[in-house]
Design a protein around this motif. Structure first.
Motif, PDB file in Angstrom:
ATOM      1  N   VAL A 132       0.837  -1.203   0.000  1.00  0.00           N
ATOM      2  CA  VAL A 132       0.000   0.000   0.000  1.00  0.00           C
ATOM      3  C   VAL A 132       0.873   1.254   0.000  1.00  0.00           C
ATOM      4  N   LEU A 133       1.938   1.231   0.802  1.00  0.00           N
ATOM      5  CA  LEU A 133       2.819   2.399   0.868  1.00  0.00           C
ATOM      6  C   LEU A 133       3.427   2.724  -0.496  1.00  0.00           C
ATOM      7  N   LEU A 134       3.641   1.684  -1.283  1.00  0.00           N
ATOM      8  CA  LEU A 134       4.230   1.882  -2.602  1.00  0.00           C
ATOM      9  C   LEU A 134       3.360   2.787  -3.459  1.00  0.00           C
ATOM     10  N   GLY A 135       2.049   2.754  -3.196  1.00  0.00           N
ATOM     11  CA  GLY A 135       1.151   3.568  -4.011  1.00  0.00           C
ATOM     12  C   GLY A 135       1.281   5.053  -3.749  1.00  0.00           C
ATOM     13  N   ALA A 136       1.857   5.440  -2.615  1.00  0.00           N
ATOM     14  CA  ALA A 136       1.883   6.857  -2.243  1.00  0.00           C
ATOM     15  C   ALA A 136       2.670   7.674  -3.262  1.00  0.00           C
ATOM     16  N   PRO A 137       2.072   8.771  -3.741  1.00  0.00           N
ATOM     17  CA  PRO A 137       2.794   9.605  -4.698  1.00  0.00           C
ATOM     18  C   PRO A 137       3.761  10.549  -3.977  1.00  0.00           C
ATOM     19  N   ASP A 138       4.704  11.086  -4.695  1.00  0.00           N
ATOM     20  CA  ASP A 138       5.591  12.146  -4.199  1.00  0.00           C
ATOM     21  C   ASP A 138       6.339  11.780  -2.937  1.00  0.00           C
ATOM     22  N   GLN A 139       6.753  10.533  -2.783  1.00  0.00           N
ATOM     23  CA  GLN A 139       7.612  10.206  -1.638  1.00  0.00           C
ATOM     24  C   GLN A 139       9.050  10.543  -2.036  1.00  0.00           C
ATOM     25  N   PRO A 140       9.642  11.585  -1.399  1.00  0.00           N
ATOM     26  CA  PRO A 140      10.988  11.995  -1.834  1.00  0.00           C
ATOM     27  C   PRO A 140      12.014  10.879  -1.637  1.00  0.00           C
ATOM     28  N   GLY A 141      11.749   9.982  -0.687  1.00  0.00           N
ATOM     29  CA  GLY A 141      12.685   8.889  -0.426  1.00  0.00           C
ATOM     30  C   GLY A 141      12.786   7.897  -1.555  1.00  0.00           C
ATOM     31  N   GLU A 142      11.953   8.060  -2.582  1.00  0.00           N
ATOM     32  CA  GLU A 142      12.077   7.182  -3.736  1.00  0.00           C
ATOM     33  C   GLU A 142      13.158   7.653  -4.690  1.00  0.00           C
ATOM     34  N   ARG A 143      13.745   8.815  -4.364  1.00  0.00           N
ATOM     35  CA  ARG A 143      14.919   9.228  -5.135  1.00  0.00           C
ATOM     36  C   ARG A 143      16.156   8.636  -4.477  1.00  0.00           C
ATOM     37  N   LEU A 144      17.071   8.165  -5.294  1.00  0.00           N
ATOM     38  CA  LEU A 144      18.252   7.468  -4.783  1.00  0.00           C
ATOM     39  C   LEU A 144      19.046   8.330  -3.800  1.00  0.00           C
ATOM     40  N   SER A 145      19.208   9.610  -4.135  1.00  0.00           N
ATOM     41  CA  SER A 145      20.023  10.480  -3.278  1.00  0.00           C
ATOM     42  C   SER A 145      19.372  10.626  -1.908  1.00  0.00           C
ATOM     43  N   ARG A 146      18.064  10.838  -1.887  1.00  0.00           N
ATOM     44  CA  ARG A 146      17.363  10.995  -0.619  1.00  0.00           C
ATOM     45  C   ARG A 146      17.370   9.700   0.187  1.00  0.00           C
ATOM     46  N   ALA A 147      17.288   8.585  -0.544  1.00  0.00           N
ATOM     47  CA  ALA A 147      17.287   7.302   0.141  1.00  0.00           C
ATOM     48  C   ALA A 147      18.586   7.140   0.917  1.00  0.00           C
ATOM     49  N   LEU A 148      19.699   7.593   0.319  1.00  0.00           N
ATOM     50  CA  LEU A 148      20.996   7.462   0.974  1.00  0.00           C
ATOM     51  C   LEU A 148      21.164   8.471   2.102  1.00  0.00           C
ATOM     52  N   PHE A 149      20.751   9.725   1.827  1.00  0.00           N
ATOM     53  CA  PHE A 149      21.095  10.772   2.775  1.00  0.00           C
ATOM     54  C   PHE A 149      19.938  11.197   3.666  1.00  0.00           C
ATOM     55  N   GLY A 150      18.788  10.586   3.525  1.00  0.00           N
ATOM     56  CA  GLY A 150      17.704  10.843   4.453  1.00  0.00           C
ATOM     57  C   GLY A 150      16.793  11.983   4.036  1.00  0.00           C
ATOM     58  N   GLY A 151      15.796  12.268   4.889  1.00  0.00           N
ATOM     59  CA  GLY A 151      14.873  13.343   4.577  1.00  0.00           C
ATOM     60  C   GLY A 151      13.564  12.846   4.013  1.00  0.00           C
ATOM     61  N   TRP A 152      13.189  11.639   4.389  1.00  0.00           N
ATOM     62  CA  TRP A 152      11.905  11.143   3.886  1.00  0.00           C
ATOM     63  C   TRP A 152      11.026  10.591   4.995  1.00  0.00           C
ATOM     64  N   ALA A 153      11.537  10.613   6.235  1.00  0.00           N
ATOM     65  CA  ALA A 153      10.837   9.945   7.330  1.00  0.00           C
ATOM     66  C   ALA A 153       9.481  10.591   7.618  1.00  0.00           C
ATOM     67  N   ALA A 154       9.417  11.924   7.548  1.00  0.00           N
ATOM     68  CA  ALA A 154       8.172  12.606   7.890  1.00  0.00           C
ATOM     69  C   ALA A 154       7.064  12.228   6.922  1.00  0.00           C
ATOM     70  N   LYS A 155       7.418  12.261   5.640  1.00  0.00           N
ATOM     71  CA  LYS A 155       6.442  11.916   4.608  1.00  0.00           C
ATOM     72  C   LYS A 155       5.995  10.467   4.777  1.00  0.00           C
ATOM     73  N   GLU A 156       6.960   9.606   5.117  1.00  0.00           N
ATOM     74  CA  GLU A 156       6.646   8.198   5.294  1.00  0.00           C
ATOM     75  C   GLU A 156       5.650   8.017   6.443  1.00  0.00           C
ATOM     76  N   ALA A 157       5.799   8.841   7.493  1.00  0.00           N
ATOM     77  CA  ALA A 157       4.898   8.727   8.641  1.00  0.00           C
ATOM     78  C   ALA A 157       3.468   9.080   8.248  1.00  0.00           C
ATOM     79  N   THR A 158       3.305  10.178   7.491  1.00  0.00           N
ATOM     80  CA  THR A 158       1.930  10.537   7.095  1.00  0.00           C
ATOM     81  C   THR A 158       1.371   9.508   6.121  1.00  0.00           C
ATOM     82  N   ASN A 159       2.248   9.016   5.235  1.00  0.00           N
ATOM     83  CA  ASN A 159       1.790   7.978   4.300  1.00  0.00           C
ATOM     84  C   ASN A 159       1.314   6.737   5.052  1.00  0.00           C
TER      85      ASN A 159
END
Lengths: 272, 328, 418
Positions: free
Chosen positions: A115-142
């Motif tokens: 289900v989480l995979l369906g969420a649009p605009d998750q910045p953590g789906e970019r490789l750079s963000r995945a490595l360096f962080g900055g997606w936890a907040a969005k993941e929580a609301t998702n």
């Protein structure tokens, strides 16, 4: 049932508030025109079912409209924007999401991950963000949104199980929940009831109606079971040999000679 | 037959440079094959480019760090060049193209016209002096009996296992991120992933390129250890060593590459010792002599890969259940 | 120094035995005229690495010569044509210089220059192009024969069989055993060679692939199994008994070329091309007309539909394996006749076979034929302008271009989704 419907029931009739319009889309396999739709409109906020005998081109039409196959000609628009030449993932991002006849649950992902995979605009789906962080907040609301969807579809208990371990009906539910996570304007269901046991069918029907009534979505779906079609459709479109041969409210189409001929004339064996 | 020595040789290989270097390389392949489901059969090409990128740069007078960058860059471009035409197609096309490309890369590097740059069949030597100059270990031999390493080996092992550690940390961070989720989704079903608005092509390309970069690092560790690069080391079979490592250790598990590399090199060395001794003692009959030891080890390797894939595709330690729900 | 490093590498290095000393390149200069052999003394040979000469020798009165070389590697061995006595000439003027002589560690590599009575023919560019076209056609027909099986097995089972190259090698090697060890004439020896490999193909299907499909093993697993199998066969079944030294068949090794309109071709080249064309035609006919052939195409198009219309799919797959393996073996025999029998020949050809099936359309037998002929001619003709070492690069380039612009290949069909 929403209010004003187009009274015009000729194939290719115009609708008051069309969200999806199709013009001259055709696709050939070998010499055969598998799909050949001159004009078709889908009205916003309705449940439109697509019926027709086996091999009428229903799934092929879905594939073409959602970018999973390329037509040999024609154009189609979603909310006024053209979708010609748009890749399948872009079609989803523009607000039209489809499901598949044979459920494609992502077996070795958990139900929640599906289900989480369906969420649009998750910045953590970019490789750079995945490595360096900055997606936890969005993941929580998702995750919160995913929980409520899972709850709605009765899958909360299963959320940490692998999707591959679900039953056929549960997979259909999961696929629907996952599609809703994208938050589409139009949702296209390819035989959502196929292979589901009768007890779950009612449940699924209820969910499809809720998409329209509670969330204001437009639903287009392919279905073989005429009882189901009559029960929930606002509008029915019948395809035969790739072309629209009839459309209108359920009671209109079910008595249309052309529709009956198409079904009798075909060597269809299953109404599964 | 000295069983003790054979086992210790096995252990030595299991913690030594080959295991470390192959573990690094396997981290890359695990990302591609284990997590993304890509059938990259040209992984040895990335290793070759890593090794040669370093060797050629230093050979031309550049610093080692630039060589590392060049090697990684070349491997990333290799991934891009192969991925771009094939990743929109069925998985088999990637397999066919990559195995052909990696073998052709080897043939080009060993060819006469490339010799001014690559040294042709002779390869390039002595390009890692800068690395060994930094060796903190005092000269000497460390260990007990035949289980020992000199200070140079120890220094390369330190580098190798450090890279393995970094690789595992990176894998962990990546596969538990939303990006990692999209990798796994692509592996399970590309159409479903695309239907949810994910750019499958880009995800696969990223995985191929990133895995290639990590594979290049593995190639560099091997090259540094030998102070030698030679095209004929980079045969297609090396790719399948790495596959065996990934599958043995457990594909799509974080520590799989390490477990696999240690197991693989232990078994491979020990088997080599046993086969060599058995041939020498004439246990296999009069038909075999010492020149057959090499071929027999590769034949046994092939048989082992088949049996592994048929009977324990989930890896030596993996659980059967997770695999049973696999639809692939 | 680098010899030491090499020993280090053998710890890991594939196909490099642990000892490295005493490598040399040797041979016998002799004129063959029919079955008569006359040694030729005083003929020079130079061995190069690149432009650097690493050794040379002159043949003794019994024709023998040998040049020690510094280690394993690839050497260029050049015949000193000027030192040939009058009335002796290379039978193949293209082969007075051997570019890729691979010497393995510890190997005494045998190299043979083909000498015969006659004189050297200087060819003009057009004749050269024409001759390369003929050679390309020969290479192409060998690829085409070998590729049909790979493509059809893919068509009916979805398996890309990476052990297909080994079927090619086995065909050539088993034939060589009958030919050189038992003394059968090559044409006779090819029969057990091809039949044994066809039977082996059927056995593989029956006892390996069918059970694996029944267990619902995925495509990826099957491909990896085929790779394991290829190593098992290549090293265990071929290299151990056959050895690493290239061999040639007793018959047709050396032939005086036929000359026609400035073109020249050995009778065996013409025979291989002609036989291949006939066989390719028969395969096409069988696919179009015979019940089994039609069933193969039906299964290839749509296995489920074929099954539901009463075709015994497993039986069709079995026959596809038998025919495909037999054709690959035949390709191997032809390859052995034209370039010698060697334990890695199948793998080398497999890369070309892959290119051929991608060009023609994976799964289409006609595509495999067309792709094979095209790629054979293309790579041979490319040597008109480019170094021989670019042959493989050209092939890969052709494949990538095809994947970019027409991934379904020349004769393949656009895939249906969903």
């Amino acid at each position: 049932m929403p209010a004003d419907f187009a009274a015009d029931t000729a194939p290719g009739s115009t609708k008051p508030d069309a969200v999806l319009t199709v013009d001259g889309v055709f696709r050939k396999f070998g010499g055969l025109r598998a799909v050949d739709v001159a004009h078709l409109e889908v009205q916003r906020g309705t449940i439109t079912s697509l019926i027709g005998p086996n091999g009428a081109g229903k799934t092929t039409l879905f594939n073409l409209l959602t970018g999973f196959d390329k037509p040999d000609g024609g154009e189609w628009h979603l909310d006024g924007g053209t979708l010609v030449g748009i890749a399948s993932y872009q079609v989803a991002r523009r607000g039209m999401v489809r499901t598949f006849q044979l459920t494609k649950s992502l077996a070795r992902l958990t139900v929640l991950e599906n289900v989480l995979l369906g969420a649009p605009d998750q910045p953590g789906e970019r490789l750079s963000r995945a490595l360096f962080g900055g997606w936890a907040a969005k993941e929580a609301t998702n995750t919160e949104k995913a929980f409520s969807l899972l709850d709605q579809f009765g899958l909360t208990d299963k959320r940490d199980d692998y999707a591959g371990s679900l039953s056929g009906g549960q997979r259909k539910l999961l696929e629907m929940a996952r599609a809703l996570m994208v938050d589409p304007a139009v949702i296209m269901l390819d035989e959502p009831m196929a292979g589901v046991n009768p007890a779950l069918t009612q449940d699924l029907l209820h969910h499809v109606k809720a998409l329209r009534d509670e969330q204001g979505k437009t639903v287009v779906f392919i279905e073989h079971d005429m009882d189901v079609v009559m029960d929930i459709s606002d509008w029915v479109v019948c395809l035969a040999e790739g072309a629209v041969i009839s459309e209108g409210p359920p009671e209109h189409v079910s008595t249309d000679e052309r529709v009956i001929d198409a079904y009798l004339g075909s060597t269809h064996g299953d109404h599964a | 037959m000295d069983v003790g020595k054979i086992l210790i040789d096995g252990l030595r290989a299991a913690v030594g440079v080959p295991a470390a270097a192959f573990a690094v390389s396997a981290v890359g392949l695990n990302l591609q094959f284990g997590y993304t489901g890509l059938l990259n059969f040209g992984h040895v090409g990335s290793m070759l480019l890593g090794a040669y990128g370093l060797a050629i740069t230093v050979d031309l007078g550049g610093p080692m760090w630039l060589g590392v960058v060049a090697g990684i860059g070349a491997a990333v471009l290799f991934g891009l060049a192969l991925g771009y035409p094939t990743l929109r197609l069925r998985a088999d096309f990637l397999a066919i193209t990559t195995i052909a490309a990696s073998e052709i890369l080897r043939l080009v590097f060993r060819s006469e016209f490339a010799r001014p740059l690559t040294g042709g069949v002779f390869g390039i030597q002595s390009f890692a002096d800068g690395f060994f100059a930094l060796n903190p270990y005092p000269d000497g031999v460390y260990g007990l009996g035949t289980f020992r390493f000199d200070e140079r080996q120890l220094w390369v092992m330190t580098l190798g296992w450090l890279l393995v550690g970094l690789g595992l940390a990176a894998t962990r961070r990546l596969v538990y991120s939303p990006w990692g989720r999209t990798l796994k989704a692509v592996r399970e079903d590309e159409d479903a992933t695309a239907s949810l608005g994910k750019n499958v092509f880009l995800i696969k390309l990223q995985s191929l390129m990133l895995g290639g970069a990590i594979g290049a690092l593995g190639g560099m560790v091997l090259a540094i250890d030998q102070q030698n690069v030679n095209p004929d080391f980079f045969q297609p079979i090396v790719t399948f060593y790495v596959y065996t490592i990934v599958i043995m250790g457990g594909a799509a598990t974080i520590t799989g590459p390490v477990i696999g590399a240690v197991l693989f090199w232990f078994l491979f060395e020990a088997m080599d010792g046993f086969v060599g001794a058995a041939v020498e003692l004439g246990w296999l009959g009069p038909w075999f002599d010492s020149t057959d030891v090499g071929p027999i080890r590769f034949a046994v390797f092939g048989l082992g890969l088949m049996l592994l894939m048929i009977f324990r595709p989930q890896g030596i330690l993996g659980s059967r259940e997770e695999l049973m729900i696999d639809a692939r | 120094m680098w010899a030491l490093a090499l020993i280090g590498f053998t710890l890991l290095g594939p196909a490099l035995p642990a000892l490295a000393d005493g490598e040399l390149i040797k041979g016998v200069h002799e004129v063959r005229d029919g079955d008569e052999r006359t040694p030729v003394g005083g003929v020079g040979v130079d061995v190069f690495v690149g432009e650097e000469e690493v050794g040379s020798a002159t043949s003794a009165d019994d024709g023998t010569w040998s040049v020690p070389v510094p280690g394993s590697g690839t050497y260029r061995v050049v015949l000193d044509v000027g030192s040939l006595p009058d009335g002796v000439a290379p039978t193949d003027p293209e082969r007075t210089e051997l570019d890729n002589v691979d010497v393995r560690s510890g190997q005494e590599k045998v190299v043979r220059f083909q000498l015969g009575p006659g004189r050297v023919v200087e060819s003009d560019p057009w004749a050269r192009a024409g001759n390369l076209f003929i050679v390309g056609l020969r290479f192409g027909s060998i690829i085409a024969l070998s590729a049909i099986g790979l493509s059809m097995i893919y068509g009916v089972t979805g398996l890309v069989n990476f052990a297909h190259g080994e079927l090619i090698t086995l065909g050539a090697v088993i034939t060589w055993w009958f030919n050189a060890l038992l003394g059968w004439h090559l044409l006779l020896a090819a029969i057990p060679g091809v039949l044994a490999v066809a039977a082996f193909g059927g056995a593989q299907e029956r006892w390996l692939w069918l059970p694996l499909r029944r267990r619902r093993s995925g495509t990826v697993a099957l491909i990896v199994v085929s790779i394991g199998l290829s190593f098992l066969i290549r090293y265990g079944v071929v290299l151990v008994p056959f050895g690493g030294i290239p061999q040639s068949y007793r018959q047709y090794a050396i032939q005086e070329p036929w000359r026609f309109l400035g073109l020249e071709a050995t009778p065996k080249t013409v025979a291989i091309i002609a036989a291949s064309i006939v066989i390719l035609g028969l395969v096409g006919l069988a696919l179009q007309r015979s019940r089994t052939g039609m069933a193969m195409r039906a299964v290839s198009d749509n296995p489920d539909l074929a099954r539901s219309s009463g075709i015994d799919v497993d039986r069709v797959i079995l026959w596809t394996w038998i025919f495909g393996a037999g054709l690959a073996a035949l390709g191997g025999v032809f390859f052995g006749i034209s370039e010698g029998v060697e334990w890695q020949m199948g793998f080398r050809l497999l890369l070309m076979v892959f290119v051929a099936v991608v060009l023609g359309g994976l799964g289409s037998p006609y595509g495999a034929m067309l792709g094979g002929l095209l790629i054979g001619v293309l790579v041979e003709m490319s040597t008109l302008w480019l170094s021989v070492e670019f042959k493989n690069v050209i092939a890969l380039g052709a494949m990538i271009v095809m994947l970019l612009f027409r991934p379904q290949g020349l004769l393949g069909q656009r895939e249906r989704v969903g």
